[in-house]
Each structure stands twice: as structure tokens, then as C-alpha cells.
Design a protein around this motif. Structure first.
Motif, short mmCIF file in Angstrom:
data_model
loop_
_atom_site.label_atom_id
_atom_site.label_comp_id
_atom_site.label_asym_id
_atom_site.label_seq_id
_atom_site.Cartn_x
_atom_site.Cartn_y
_atom_site.Cartn_z
N ALA A 41 4.53 24.81 128.10
CA ALA A 41 3.45 25.60 127.48
C ALA A 41 3.83 27.06 127.31
N ARG A 42 4.44 27.66 128.33
CA ARG A 42 4.77 29.09 128.23
C ARG A 42 5.89 29.33 127.22
N GLU A 43 6.84 28.41 127.18
CA GLU A 43 7.93 28.54 126.21
C GLU A 43 7.39 28.43 124.79
N ILE A 44 6.46 27.51 124.57
CA ILE A 44 5.84 27.37 123.25
C ILE A 44 5.02 28.60 122.92
N ALA A 45 4.31 29.15 123.91
CA ALA A 45 3.51 30.35 123.69
C ALA A 45 4.40 31.51 123.24
N CYS A 46 5.55 31.66 123.85
CA CYS A 46 6.48 32.72 123.43
C CYS A 46 6.93 32.51 121.99
N PHE A 47 7.16 31.26 121.62
CA PHE A 47 7.57 30.96 120.25
C PHE A 47 6.46 31.33 119.28
N LEU A 48 5.22 30.99 119.60
CA LEU A 48 4.10 31.32 118.72
C LEU A 48 3.94 32.83 118.55
N ARG A 49 4.23 33.57 119.58
CA ARG A 49 4.14 35.03 119.51
C ARG A 49 5.27 35.63 118.69
N ASP A 51 7.63 33.98 116.53
CA ASP A 51 8.07 33.37 115.27
C ASP A 51 7.67 34.26 114.10
N PRO A 52 8.59 34.60 113.19
CA PRO A 52 8.28 35.52 112.09
C PRO A 52 7.14 35.05 111.19
N ALA A 53 6.97 33.73 111.03
CA ALA A 53 5.92 33.23 110.14
C ALA A 53 4.56 33.20 110.82
N LEU A 54 4.52 33.33 112.14
CA LEU A 54 3.27 33.24 112.89
C LEU A 54 2.85 34.60 113.47
N GLN A 55 3.73 35.16 114.30
CA GLN A 55 3.48 36.46 114.96
C GLN A 55 2.08 36.50 115.59
N LEU A 56 1.77 35.49 116.38
CA LEU A 56 0.47 35.45 117.06
C LEU A 56 0.54 36.39 118.26
N ASP A 57 0.33 37.65 117.99
CA ASP A 57 0.56 38.70 118.98
C ASP A 57 -0.68 39.09 119.77
N TYR A 58 -1.82 38.45 119.51
CA TYR A 58 -3.07 38.87 120.15
C TYR A 58 -3.87 37.65 120.61
N CYS A 59 -4.20 37.61 121.89
CA CYS A 59 -5.09 36.57 122.44
C CYS A 59 -6.46 37.20 122.62
N SER A 60 -7.42 36.76 121.83
CA SER A 60 -8.73 37.40 121.84
C SER A 60 -9.58 36.98 123.03
N ASN A 61 -9.46 35.74 123.46
CA ASN A 61 -10.26 35.31 124.61
C ASN A 61 -9.68 34.05 125.22
N VAL A 62 -9.99 33.89 126.51
CA VAL A 62 -9.62 32.70 127.28
C VAL A 62 -10.91 32.10 127.84
N LEU A 109 -5.85 32.59 119.50
CA LEU A 109 -4.75 33.48 119.15
C LEU A 109 -4.87 33.97 117.71
N TYR A 110 -4.51 35.22 117.50
CA TYR A 110 -4.53 35.84 116.17
C TYR A 110 -3.24 36.63 115.97
N SER A 111 -2.95 36.88 114.72
CA SER A 111 -1.85 37.77 114.37
C SER A 111 -2.42 39.06 113.81
N MET A 112 -2.25 40.15 114.53
CA MET A 112 -2.66 41.45 114.02
C MET A 112 -1.70 41.92 112.92
N ALA A 113 -0.44 41.50 113.03
CA ALA A 113 0.55 41.93 112.05
C ALA A 113 0.35 41.24 110.70
N LEU A 114 0.04 39.93 110.74
CA LEU A 114 -0.07 39.15 109.50
C LEU A 114 -1.52 38.85 109.11
N LYS A 115 -2.46 39.27 109.94
CA LYS A 115 -3.89 39.12 109.64
C LYS A 115 -4.30 37.66 109.41
#
Length: 229
Positions: A41-49, A51-62, A109-115
Motif C-alpha cells: 500500500a505505501r509503495e503504491i501510495a508513493c507511486f500515485l504521488r 507519477d507524472p500523469a497523476l501527481q496526487l500530492d494532496y490527501c484531503s481527508n482520512v 486524494l487530489y492533485s493540486m498541480a494538475l487540478k
């Protein structure tokens, strides 16, 4: 942005042997999610953050979710031929099984960079007792820290690898998890400074009962006029 099905397939290709399952949401919002196995899970989370096409750099809530044990009724139908040569009969047989409960942590998860977003992740515990742990994603998204603590505090989800996992709303000596569906509210409200209504009724049994005279005790004589007892 790619669909969630496409993202699932890409993750499975990128992480062979990983558990990535699409969980559909039948509600009006139709916000489907990906259930991740704990091992990667953590390795996949790093990939999601990253990856150039995703850039999921923001977790809004847990969010925490409690799924208690559930009784499942399954119906099987069997066709039984008629010995007399008539039409066959369909016989239904119902069996019951217990589906063990578990806890879930849900991340938006959201991408602030790619909106774009949200991409919703789920992590699931093995049970609700001695294996109620999932990997912490705070090392990936720092904003998860306090929200994972809240899920730990209220649901009892243990986030392995969290930098400071301790209660955040309840006091340290509190023994239970108030957001679980089988939580039983205590009736000892002696700490309540001004109990009233239903709280007072529950608290009354813990207050000392005032002494009352026996029923056959004669009333005290009235005080002389002009004097107060």
C-alpha cells in the motif's frame, strides 16, 4: 485523467502480485474506490504521488469505517424430479454464514498541480480485534497525521509506521472506541458538572441516595412562633 479501472490495471501491471481491487459505490455520488492490500500500500501510495500523469500530492481527508460481523443468508435452488413423472420441483435451501467484521481507512486524494481528483483509496484490517492494523500513509502525505490519529482514537485502527500515534480527541485513559457501531455509551456521568434530562437519569444511580425517615416516624413539632428551627 484516466478512469479508475484504467488506473487499477496500470497499478497491477506496475506492481505484480499487488492487491488492487475496484470497490464500486452504488450511491448517487458513485465515488468508486481502490482497495489496496497492506503489503504494498505505501509503495503504491508513493507511486500515485510521484507519477507524472497523476501527481496526487494532496490527501484531503482520512475517514474510518466500522464493518461489524454480519450474518449472510445464502439461498440455493435444487431441481428435484417428480417420481410420478410430473413436472420437476424447485426446492430452495437457505444457509447462514458469519462474515467476520473489519475496519477500513479511506483516503481522498487530489492533485493540486494538475487540478484533478478525487482518487479514493481504502485500506482494510484483518479483523476488529487483534489484527486491526494497516500501514500509515503519513510518510507519503504529511496531512494524514492528525486524521489517522483521529481514526485510531475513535475506531481503533492501528496505523503501523505512524510517527506519533496517540489519542487526539479522547483522554489517554479512555478504554473504548466511540465511533464503532457496537460501542455502548457508559451511564456514569459523575464528571458532568450540570447533568440534566437523560444524562441526569443515567447519572442518578451513581449518586448517593439521601437518607429518608421510616414511614412510621411522626413529623417533627412546629417551631414556636417567631423562632426559626
Amino acid at each position: 485523467m484516466e478512469t479508475l479501472e484504467q488506473l487499477r490495471d496500470r497499478l497491477l501491471a506496475r506492481f505484480p502480485g499487488a492487491e488492487v481491487t475496484l470497490v464500486t459505490n452504488p450511491g448517487a455520488a458513485a465515488q468508486h474506490s481502490l482497495l489496496l492490500g497492506a503489503s504494498q500500500a505505501r509503495e503504491i501510495a508513493c507511486f500515485l504521488r510521484d507519477d507524472p500523469a497523476l501527481q496526487l500530492d494532496y490527501c484531503s481527508n482520512v475517514t474510518g469505517i466500522d464493518w461489524p460481523d454480519k450474518e449472510i443468508v445464502e439461498t440455493t435452488k435444487t431441481t428435484v424430479p417428480d417420481p410420478a413423472g410430473g413436472p420437476a420441483k424447485v426446492v430452495e435451501q437457505k444457509t447462514k454464514r458469519l462474515q467476520p467484521g473489519y475496519l477500513e481507512a479511506v483516503y481522498h486524494l487530489y492533485s493540486m498541480a494538475l487540478k484533478h481528483g478525487p482518487v479514493i483509496l481504502r485500506l482494510r484490517t484483518a479483523n476488529r480485534t487483534d489484527q486491526a492494523n494497516v500501514p500509515s500513509l503519513t510518510p507519503v502525505w504529511r496531512g494524514c497525521e492528525f486524521q489517522e490519529r483521529e481514526a485510531f482514537d475513535l475506531f481503533g485502527i492501528v496505523f503501523t509506521g505512524h510517527p506519533d500515534l496517540r489519542r487526539i480527541l479522547m483522554w489517554d485513559e479512555f478504554k473504548d472506541f466511540p465511533m464503532r457501531k457496537d460501542y455502548v455509551e457508559p451511564d456514569d456521568y459523575e464528571w458532568e458538572p450540570t447533568p440534566h434530562g437523560g444524562v441526569l437519569e443515567k447519572a442518578a444511580k451513581h449518586y448517593p441516595v439521601a437518607a429518608t425517615p421510616p414511614a412510621d416516624t411522626p413529623p417533627a413539632p412546629p417551631a414556636p412562633e417567631g423562632k426559626q428551627p
